[in-house]
Design a protein around this motif. Structure first.
Motif, mmCIF file in Angstrom:
data_model
loop_
_atom_site.group_PDB
_atom_site.id
_atom_site.type_symbol
_atom_site.label_atom_id
_atom_site.label_comp_id
_atom_site.label_asym_id
_atom_site.label_seq_id
_atom_site.Cartn_x
_atom_site.Cartn_y
_atom_site.Cartn_z
ATOM 1 N N PRO A 44 -54.071 -30.709 12.927
ATOM 2 C CA PRO A 44 -52.968 -30.394 11.960
ATOM 3 C C PRO A 44 -52.032 -31.348 11.843
ATOM 4 O O PRO A 44 -51.541 -31.975 13.369
ATOM 5 C CB PRO A 44 -52.558 -28.868 12.156
ATOM 6 C CG PRO A 44 -53.435 -28.245 13.003
ATOM 7 C CD PRO A 44 -54.433 -29.430 13.746
ATOM 8 N N TYR A 45 -51.669 -31.805 10.888
ATOM 9 C CA TYR A 45 -50.399 -32.976 10.964
ATOM 10 C C TYR A 45 -49.252 -32.474 11.519
ATOM 11 O O TYR A 45 -48.641 -31.507 11.150
ATOM 12 C CB TYR A 45 -50.023 -33.341 9.455
ATOM 13 C CG TYR A 45 -49.256 -34.807 9.375
ATOM 14 C CD1 TYR A 45 -49.772 -35.944 9.923
ATOM 15 C CD2 TYR A 45 -48.206 -34.684 8.757
ATOM 16 C CE1 TYR A 45 -48.992 -36.971 9.970
ATOM 17 C CE2 TYR A 45 -47.266 -35.886 8.545
ATOM 18 C CZ TYR A 45 -47.953 -36.933 9.189
ATOM 19 O OH TYR A 45 -47.232 -38.273 9.357
ATOM 20 N N PRO A 46 -48.676 -33.028 12.515
ATOM 21 C CA PRO A 46 -47.472 -32.521 13.309
ATOM 22 C C PRO A 46 -46.161 -32.225 12.384
ATOM 23 O O PRO A 46 -45.885 -30.973 12.672
ATOM 24 C CB PRO A 46 -47.045 -33.722 14.219
ATOM 25 C CG PRO A 46 -48.252 -34.497 14.309
ATOM 26 C CD PRO A 46 -49.065 -34.293 13.063
ATOM 27 N N ASP A 79 -44.893 -30.325 27.306
ATOM 28 C CA ASP A 79 -44.273 -30.465 26.343
ATOM 29 C C ASP A 79 -44.196 -29.551 25.316
ATOM 30 O O ASP A 79 -43.067 -29.135 24.556
ATOM 31 C CB ASP A 79 -43.971 -31.998 25.774
ATOM 32 C CG ASP A 79 -45.398 -32.367 25.643
ATOM 33 O OD1 ASP A 79 -45.854 -32.408 24.303
ATOM 34 O OD2 ASP A 79 -46.043 -32.921 26.504
ATOM 35 N N VAL A 80 -45.362 -28.953 24.816
ATOM 36 C CA VAL A 80 -45.567 -28.093 23.644
ATOM 37 C C VAL A 80 -45.134 -26.885 23.879
ATOM 38 O O VAL A 80 -44.429 -26.139 23.313
ATOM 39 C CB VAL A 80 -47.199 -28.256 23.218
ATOM 40 C CG1 VAL A 80 -47.420 -27.072 22.228
ATOM 41 C CG2 VAL A 80 -47.696 -29.558 22.941
ATOM 42 N N ARG A 81 -45.452 -26.349 25.234
ATOM 43 C CA ARG A 81 -44.942 -25.018 25.632
ATOM 44 C C ARG A 81 -43.501 -25.050 25.519
ATOM 45 O O ARG A 81 -42.612 -24.110 25.154
ATOM 46 C CB ARG A 81 -45.399 -24.611 26.988
ATOM 47 C CG ARG A 81 -44.919 -23.349 27.317
ATOM 48 C CD ARG A 81 -45.776 -22.552 28.684
ATOM 49 N NE ARG A 81 -45.605 -23.289 29.730
ATOM 50 C CZ ARG A 81 -44.635 -22.992 30.730
ATOM 51 N NH1 ARG A 81 -43.933 -21.892 30.499
ATOM 52 N NH2 ARG A 81 -44.241 -23.746 31.884
ATOM 53 N N PHE A 82 -42.730 -26.081 26.022
ATOM 54 C CA PHE A 82 -41.471 -26.020 26.104
ATOM 55 C C PHE A 82 -40.606 -25.987 24.599
ATOM 56 O O PHE A 82 -39.839 -25.349 24.390
ATOM 57 C CB PHE A 82 -40.521 -27.530 26.850
ATOM 58 C CG PHE A 82 -39.414 -27.742 26.643
ATOM 59 C CD1 PHE A 82 -38.498 -27.114 27.187
ATOM 60 C CD2 PHE A 82 -39.013 -28.788 25.924
ATOM 61 C CE1 PHE A 82 -37.080 -27.295 27.053
ATOM 62 C CE2 PHE A 82 -37.599 -29.098 25.540
ATOM 63 C CZ PHE A 82 -36.611 -28.185 26.489
ATOM 64 N N CYS A 83 -41.374 -27.016 23.681
ATOM 65 C CA CYS A 83 -40.751 -26.785 22.357
ATOM 66 C C CYS A 83 -41.168 -25.376 21.488
ATOM 67 O O CYS A 83 -40.095 -25.035 20.737
ATOM 68 C CB CYS A 83 -41.333 -28.114 21.576
ATOM 69 S SG CYS A 83 -40.654 -29.655 22.343
ATOM 70 N N ARG A 84 -42.079 -25.170 21.762
ATOM 71 C CA ARG A 84 -42.600 -23.837 21.367
ATOM 72 C C ARG A 84 -41.746 -22.665 21.889
ATOM 73 O O ARG A 84 -41.163 -22.059 20.998
ATOM 74 C CB ARG A 84 -44.158 -23.427 21.683
ATOM 75 C CG ARG A 84 -45.007 -23.056 20.420
ATOM 76 C CD ARG A 84 -46.114 -22.809 20.678
ATOM 77 N NE ARG A 84 -47.210 -23.545 19.896
ATOM 78 C CZ ARG A 84 -47.301 -23.485 18.537
ATOM 79 N NH1 ARG A 84 -46.310 -22.639 17.898
ATOM 80 N NH2 ARG A 84 -47.979 -24.182 17.941
ATOM 81 N N SER A 129 -46.758 -34.741 22.903
ATOM 82 C CA SER A 129 -48.088 -34.412 22.792
ATOM 83 C C SER A 129 -48.391 -34.625 21.206
ATOM 84 O O SER A 129 -49.512 -34.927 20.799
ATOM 85 C CB SER A 129 -48.598 -33.054 23.376
ATOM 86 O OG SER A 129 -48.294 -33.316 24.794
ATOM 87 N N TRP A 130 -47.658 -34.004 20.282
ATOM 88 C CA TRP A 130 -47.850 -33.969 18.823
ATOM 89 C C TRP A 130 -47.492 -35.352 18.172
ATOM 90 O O TRP A 130 -48.143 -35.781 17.248
ATOM 91 C CB TRP A 130 -46.917 -33.256 18.167
ATOM 92 C CG TRP A 130 -47.423 -31.404 18.581
ATOM 93 C CD1 TRP A 130 -48.561 -31.347 19.229
ATOM 94 C CD2 TRP A 130 -47.056 -30.487 17.960
ATOM 95 N NE1 TRP A 130 -48.634 -29.789 19.216
ATOM 96 C CE2 TRP A 130 -47.707 -29.205 18.776
ATOM 97 C CE3 TRP A 130 -45.846 -30.010 17.002
ATOM 98 C CZ2 TRP A 130 -47.470 -28.037 18.484
ATOM 99 C CZ3 TRP A 130 -45.600 -28.822 16.823
ATOM 100 C CH2 TRP A 130 -46.215 -27.743 17.443
ATOM 101 N N LEU A 131 -46.969 -36.292 19.165
ATOM 102 C CA LEU A 131 -46.763 -37.653 18.430
ATOM 103 C C LEU A 131 -47.750 -38.685 19.273
ATOM 104 O O LEU A 131 -47.661 -39.781 19.296
ATOM 105 C CB LEU A 131 -45.349 -38.021 18.821
ATOM 106 C CG LEU A 131 -44.255 -37.284 18.208
ATOM 107 C CD1 LEU A 131 -42.931 -37.369 18.919
ATOM 108 C CD2 LEU A 131 -44.301 -37.567 16.758
ATOM 109 N N GLY A 132 -49.066 -38.057 19.822
ATOM 110 C CA GLY A 132 -49.885 -38.882 20.289
ATOM 111 C C GLY A 132 -50.019 -38.553 22.142
ATOM 112 O O GLY A 132 -49.175 -38.008 22.506
#
Ligand SMILES: Cc1ncc(COP(=O)(O)O)c(C=O)c1O
Length: 390
Positions: free
Chosen positions: A13-15, A338-343, A357-360
Motif C-alpha cells: 500500500p502507498y504510505p 518505528d511502525v509500532r511507535f507511530c501506530r 519503514s514506510w519511507l523505505g
C-alpha cells in the motif's frame, strides 16, 4: 483469466494512502487528529496565483501541449538564471511536468536500456516513487541507505564495482526528504565526478531547494546540481513545496539535451504540461520570490521551535537548514520499531507521523514530522507526544 503483472501485484500500500486511511478512520471515530505525516502544509495559496488561474479559465477547453507555453518555459529559464545563475540554451533543455511525481516515475522508461540488468540507485528512506518508477520500467531498483553516521549523505563511491558496472543512473535528493539534510556544492561536485567517471546519469530531485532557512547567507543556500554541470544531469523542480501548489500539479525538468530531447518524444505519449490555466498561475509563481520568502519564514520558525521541543523531550533530532521536516529517533522503549511507535501514537493520541519503514527500508527506528500545522495545533500535538513518551 484477468490479472495484473507481477510489479503491480506485489506493490505494498502507498504510505500516504495508508496514512490517509488511518486519519479518516480516526476522524470517523470522532477523534481529534493532528496530521503531521504528509508534506502538504495547510497554508493559503498566494492570492495573485489564485487570481491568475481564475482569470485564465477558458470557455473552450483544449489539450495542453507537451512543451507548454513559450511564456512558461521563459519563466522556468528566468527562475534557473535568477536562483542558480544557470542559463538555459543549447546545453540545457527544459520540459514542463504535471508536478514532479509523474516525471520522477516516468524518467526510468527512457534510461533503462537492458531490462532486468540496468540499475538505478536511489536513497532510502526517501520518496517512494524513485523505486517504483525503476521497477515499472524494468530496471533493478538499488537502494542506498541514508545513514546517520554518514550525515545522511549517499556515498556511491563505496559501492562494489559489480553494482557500479550495471548502474545507469542515480537519484539524489538534497535538501532531503525525510531527513532535512542539505548538501554542499563540494558534495555535489564529488557526486558529479563519480557519476561522470562511471557514465552514470544524475537525477537530482530538487523540489525542496527553495525551502531553506531564510537567515542563511546567499552563498549557503541549497545548491542545484545544474550549477556543477548540465552534462548527464536532469534536475526536477516543483511548485508544490516552493509555492504550496500541491493540488495544482506544476513542475519542470531541466537537463542534458542528449536525454531530455529524446525523452520529450516519449513524454508526448504519456504526459503533457500542466493545463493551460495552471500554466498561467505557475508563471506568476516561478517569477516571484516574495511569496516563497514568506513561506520560508513560517517553516524556519516551525522547524526551529518544534525541533527544540523534541530535543527537550530527549528525542534525538537535528534542526534542519532546509525542508519542513524533522527526522526523529524513535524512543528507546520501542527498540527501533518505528511502525509500532507511530501506530500507537496515532491510535492513542490522534497524532500522525510517518514511520521511517514506510519511507523505505534504509533507516529503521526513525520517524518524520512534517511541520504542516500552525503553532497552536503543533503545540497540542507535541504535548500529546510528550505525555506518550513520558
Ligand atoms: C522528495 C520529493 N520529491 C518529489 C515529490 C513530489 O512532489 P510533487 O509531485 O507534488 O511535485 C515529493 C512530494 O512529497 C517529495 O517529497
Amino acid at each position: 483469466m484477468f490479472g495484473v503483472n507481477e510489479v503491480t501485484a506485489q506493490l505494498a500500500p502507498y504510505p500516504a494512502e495508508t496514512l490517509r486511511k488511518l486519519r479518516l478512520q480516526l476522524e470517523g471515530e470522532g477523534r481529534r487528529v493532528y496530521d503531521l505525516s504528509t508534506g502538504d502544509p495547510r497554508i493559503p495559496v498566494w492570492s495573485a496565483i489564485q487570481d491568475k488561474v481564475r482569470n485564465s479559465l477558458p470557455d473552450i477547453s483544449q489539450y495542453p501541449s507537451v512543451l507548454g507555453s513559450a511564456r512558461l518555459r521563459e519563466a522556468h529559464a528566468a527562475y534557473l538564471l535568477q536562483r542558480f545563475g544557470v542559463r538555459a540554451g543549447d546545453n540545457l533543455t527544459l520540459l514542463p511536468t504535471a508536478g514532479s511525481k509523474e516525471a520522477i516515475f516516468h524518467i526510468p522508461l527512457s534510461l533503462i536500456q537492458r531490462k532486468g540488468q540496468d540499475r538505478i540507485l536511489f536513497p532510502t528512506p526517501g520518496y517512494p516513487i524513485y523505486r517504483d518508477g525503476i521497477l515499472f520500467a524494468g530496471g533493478i531498483p538499488t537502494p542506498m541507505p541514508l545513514r546517520h553516521e554518514e550525515g545522511f549523505l549517499q556515498q556511491p563511491w563505496n559501492l562494489p564495482p559489480e553494482i557500479v558496472r550495471d548502474t545507469v543512473a542515480i537519484w539524489i535528493n538534497y535538501p532531503n526528504n525525510p531527513t532535512g539534510t542539505c548538501a554542499t556544492p563540494a558534495y555535489f561536485a564529488r557526486i558529479v565526478e563519480w557519476a561522470q567517471a562511471h557514465n552514470v546519469v544524475i537525477l537530482s530531485d530538487e523540489c525542496y531547494v527553495d525551502i531553506y532557512d531564510g537567515a542563511l547567507p546567499e552563498s549557503q543556500r541549497p545548491p542545484s546540481m545544474l550549477q556543477l554541470t548540465q552534462k548527464g544531469v536532469i534536475a526536477f523542480y516543483s511548485l508544490s513545496k516552493r509555492s504550496g501548489l500541491t493540488g495544482y500539479r506544476a513542475g519542470f525538468m531541466a537537463g542534458d539535451p542528449a536525454i531530455l530531447g529524446p525523452h520529450t518524444q516519449a513524454r508526448a505519449r504519456f504526459g503533457v504540461a500542466q493545463p493551460d490555466f495552471v500554466q498561467e498561475g505557475a508563471i506568476v509563481a516561478w517569477e516571484d520570490d516574495a511569496h516563497v520568502a514568506a513561506r520560508r519564514v513560517i517553516f524556519s520558525h516551525r522547524v526551529r521551535w518544534m525541533g527544540a521541543a523534541l530535543l527537550e523531550m530527549g528525542i534525538q533530532t537535528q534542526i534542519p537548514e532546509a525542508t519542513f521536516y524533522l527526522w526523529g529517533k524513535v524512543p528507546a522503549a520501542y527498540s527501533e520499531d518505528d511502525v509500532r511507535f507511530c501506530r500507537e501514537l496515532a491510535e492513542k493520541g490522534g497524532v500522525l507521523f510517518s514511520p521511517s519503514s514506510w519511507l523505505g527500508g534504509g533507516g529503521p527506528g526513525w520517524f518524520r514530522i512534517a511541520c504542516t500545522l500552525d503553532d497552536r495545533e503543533s503545540r497540542e500535538a507535541l504535548d500529546i507526544l510528550q505525555g506518550f513518551c513520558g
